[in-house]
Design an enzyme around this catalytic site. Structure first.
Site, PDB file in Angstrom:
ATOM      1  N   HIS A 156       0.985  -1.295  -0.021  1.00 40.31           N
ATOM      2  CA  HIS A 156      -0.002   0.106  -0.124  1.00 40.31           C
ATOM      3  C   HIS A 156       0.992   1.305   0.053  1.00 40.31           C
ATOM      4  O   HIS A 156       0.500   2.389  -0.594  1.00 40.31           O
ATOM      5  CB  HIS A 156      -0.974  -0.011   1.242  1.00 40.31           C
ATOM      6  CG  HIS A 156      -2.203  -0.853   0.996  1.00 40.31           C
ATOM      7  ND1 HIS A 156      -3.264  -0.534   0.272  1.00 40.31           N
ATOM      8  CD2 HIS A 156      -2.450  -1.830   1.718  1.00 40.31           C
ATOM      9  CE1 HIS A 156      -4.228  -1.499   0.329  1.00 40.31           C
ATOM     10  NE2 HIS A 156      -3.592  -2.387   1.237  1.00 40.31           N
ATOM     11  N   ASP A 163      -7.757  -1.468  -1.338  1.00 44.34           N
ATOM     12  CA  ASP A 163      -8.673  -2.607  -0.733  1.00 44.34           C
ATOM     13  C   ASP A 163     -10.104  -2.179  -1.259  1.00 44.34           C
ATOM     14  O   ASP A 163     -10.342  -0.770  -0.831  1.00 44.34           O
ATOM     15  CB  ASP A 163      -8.575  -2.286   0.575  1.00 44.34           C
ATOM     16  CG  ASP A 163      -7.185  -2.942   1.168  1.00 44.34           C
ATOM     17  OD1 ASP A 163      -6.458  -3.726   0.455  1.00 44.34           O
ATOM     18  OD2 ASP A 163      -6.774  -2.521   2.302  1.00 44.34           O
ATOM     19  N   GLU A 221      -7.148 -12.304   0.842  1.00 45.87           N
ATOM     20  CA  GLU A 221      -8.130 -11.280   1.047  1.00 45.87           C
ATOM     21  C   GLU A 221      -8.517 -10.951  -0.529  1.00 45.87           C
ATOM     22  O   GLU A 221      -7.948 -10.225  -1.300  1.00 45.87           O
ATOM     23  CB  GLU A 221      -7.226 -10.042   1.513  1.00 45.87           C
ATOM     24  CG  GLU A 221      -6.601 -10.425   3.088  1.00 45.87           C
ATOM     25  CD  GLU A 221      -5.616  -9.300   3.246  1.00 45.87           C
ATOM     26  OE1 GLU A 221      -5.190  -9.239   4.500  1.00 45.87           O
ATOM     27  OE2 GLU A 221      -5.265  -8.389   2.365  1.00 45.87           O
ATOM     28  N   HIS A 224      -8.244  -7.220  -1.481  1.00 45.23           N
ATOM     29  CA  HIS A 224      -6.919  -6.487  -1.739  1.00 45.23           C
ATOM     30  C   HIS A 224      -6.558  -6.955  -2.990  1.00 45.23           C
ATOM     31  O   HIS A 224      -6.255  -7.867  -3.467  1.00 45.23           O
ATOM     32  CB  HIS A 224      -5.881  -6.897  -0.742  1.00 45.23           C
ATOM     33  CG  HIS A 224      -4.378  -6.350  -1.021  1.00 45.23           C
ATOM     34  ND1 HIS A 224      -3.985  -5.304  -0.453  1.00 45.23           N
ATOM     35  CD2 HIS A 224      -3.507  -6.689  -1.897  1.00 45.23           C
ATOM     36  CE1 HIS A 224      -2.830  -5.143  -0.728  1.00 45.23           C
ATOM     37  NE2 HIS A 224      -2.605  -5.738  -2.112  1.00 45.23           N
TER      38      HIS A 224
HETATM   39 ZN   LIG Z   1      -4.591  -4.292   1.262  1.00 45.96          ZN
END
Ligand SMILES: [Zn+2]
Length: 247
Positions: A156, A163, A221, A224
């Site tokens: 990030h 996200d 995830e 993400h």
């Molecule tokens: Zn993330």
């Protein structure tokens, strides 16, 4: 935060990882940690710290505010609220930025999703390095495996990770996914076969549209995604306050 399972343990990503016995409380899918020192005390220390020096050739940063590029992109910036794993705001502004090629790709995702009645709801994009440092310093040492090591940075920090989830254009509401955001359980895995068929359909619809524009999903995830150019950018530490709209 990052996931500790599997070979991606060295990568620093969002706030997800597998639940283990004796680990911090998870309620309603949300991971809760009591910061070892208040974030307000950690903030000046993190701002005064220096990010790791990286050698090599990188593109100059060109961070773009997503809502300036496309006002139909919606935001739910959890780290600007108390609704996050630390239970307190860490960002002072609820804004989202990506490097220009990634931001323009996300606008194309938004347009293709609109034809199916959906839009993107962004939880996080570019994250200044000092915030990664706060996450680390706020965590009890035995929980450091859950967060990105600031010596390495998070994807990030480079401005090519996002996200996000989907919202329904008609109702304006976020859709249901197989897990909530930042949920450290198997339900967060993009391959999770549980939940309802509609939840899995929404998750897979998001992934399909993101992959079509050069993003790849993180294997633990569903929310993400990394843009394909992420390695081309340095770890950034510019605060949101110092980034103008449409920057
Ligand atoms: Zn993330």
């Amino acid at each position: 935060m990052r996931h500790v399972r599997g070979m991606l343990a060295a990568l620093a990503l969002c706030a997800g990882l597998a639940a283990h016995a004796g680990e911090p409380a998870i309620s309603g899918g949300v991971f809760h940690v009591t910061p070892v020192r208040p974030v307000a005390q950690l903030l000046p220390l993190a701002l005064a710290a220096t990010p790791p020096v990286e050698s090599g050739d990188f593109r100059p940063a060109d961070l773009v505010e997503l809502t300036a590029l496309d006002p139909t992109i919606r935001l739910d910036i959890r780290y600007a609220t108390s609704n996050n794993f630390l239970g307190t705001p860490v960002y002072s502004q609820a804004r989202a930025f990506l490097q220009r090629p990634a931001a323009e790709a996300l606008v194309r995702v938004q347009r293709s999703l609109a034809r199916e009645g959906y839009g993107v709801l962004v939880h996080d994009g570019y994250r200044p390095w000092y915030v990664t440092r706060i996450f680390w310093d706020a965590m009890p040492p035995e929980l450091h495996k859950y967060v990105a090591d600031p010596a390495e940075g998070s994807r990030h920090n480079r401005g090519c990770a996002v996200d996000l989830t989907l919202y329904d254009l008609r109702s304006g509401r976020a859709v249901e996914m197989p897990s909530v955001y930042d949920e450290p359980t198997e339900r967060a895995w993009p391959t999770y076969a549980g939940g309802t068929s509609e939840q899995r359909r929404m998750r897979d619809l998001l992934r399909h549209h993101m992959e079509a524009e050069g993003f790849s999903v993180y294997e633990f995830e569903w929310w993400h995604f990394d843009y394909r150019d992420w390695k081309a950018y340095r770890i950034g530490n510019v605060r949101f306050e110092d980034l103008g709209a449409g920057h």
